[in-house]
Design an enzyme around this catalytic site. Sequence first.
Site, mmCIF file in Angstrom:
data_model
loop_
_atom_site.group_PDB
_atom_site.id
_atom_site.type_symbol
_atom_site.label_atom_id
_atom_site.label_comp_id
_atom_site.label_asym_id
_atom_site.label_seq_id
_atom_site.Cartn_x
_atom_site.Cartn_y
_atom_site.Cartn_z
ATOM 1 N N CYS A 23 0.813 -1.088 0.185
ATOM 2 C CA CYS A 23 0.002 -0.073 0.138
ATOM 3 C C CYS A 23 0.863 1.118 0.066
ATOM 4 O O CYS A 23 2.006 1.163 -0.431
ATOM 5 C CB CYS A 23 -1.069 -0.001 1.228
ATOM 6 S SG CYS A 23 -0.410 -0.072 2.701
ATOM 7 N N ARG A 31 -3.639 -0.574 5.426
ATOM 8 C CA ARG A 31 -4.360 -1.539 4.393
ATOM 9 C C ARG A 31 -3.548 -2.569 4.270
ATOM 10 O O ARG A 31 -3.696 -3.740 4.647
ATOM 11 C CB ARG A 31 -4.618 -1.063 3.080
ATOM 12 C CG ARG A 31 -5.626 0.059 3.120
ATOM 13 C CD ARG A 31 -5.863 1.005 1.819
ATOM 14 N NE ARG A 31 -4.540 1.697 1.952
ATOM 15 C CZ ARG A 31 -4.355 2.312 0.664
ATOM 16 N NH1 ARG A 31 -5.205 2.322 -0.499
ATOM 17 N NH2 ARG A 31 -3.256 2.905 0.465
ATOM 18 N N ASP A 51 -8.289 3.768 0.676
ATOM 19 C CA ASP A 51 -7.161 4.405 1.824
ATOM 20 C C ASP A 51 -8.077 4.999 2.891
ATOM 21 O O ASP A 51 -8.921 6.019 2.714
ATOM 22 C CB ASP A 51 -6.538 5.557 1.299
ATOM 23 C CG ASP A 51 -5.305 5.846 2.358
ATOM 24 O OD1 ASP A 51 -5.080 5.583 3.305
ATOM 25 O OD2 ASP A 51 -4.096 6.340 1.681
#
Length: 169
Positions: free
Chosen positions: A18, A24, A130
């Site tokens: 990420c 994440r 996000d």
Amino acid sequence: MRLPEPRTPGRYRIALVCLGNICRSPMAHVVLESRLADAGLDDRVEVESSGTGGWHVGNPMDRRAAATLSTAGYDPSRHRAQQYDASWPAAYDLVLVMDEANLADVGGRAERVGLFRDLDPVDPGGEVPDPYYGGADGFEEVLAMVERTSDAIVSAVGGALEAAPEEPA
Ligand code: 4NP
């Protein structure tokens, strides 16, 4: 989905990527490792994660990501952020990134590089959004995506390992 053949028969190495490696991809890392252990594949499948940005290197997970995992029964405590390196696609069997910006940052789609949610069994091909600048519901949404997609990855990796079993010594 059919996964690329393992580089080493009988083993599989998956890298999750990420932006910051604090929300994440660490959540996906913890959940996928837990599911692999449940399936008895943790001795043959390695999972690693990183962020394309280096701001958080060495730091533990974002406290909201960690709390979301803890509440759901996972252990977030071992994570420390690391930065993605361009050598990863040649080293891992599969590099799965969370969004289109990550995909651009790692050089785009390739045989072993794609979106994590390409393997989402419910709504494939999208991004894991996000959650960093949002509220707690964003982390819950990430967890739901990551859990169902990890289940699909475990079953796909199981298939890839059956198709390429460890060679006798
Ligand atoms: P992640 O979230 O990519 O899911 O770890 C982010 C964490 C930190 C930042 C951006 C996204 N940041 O800009 O510091």
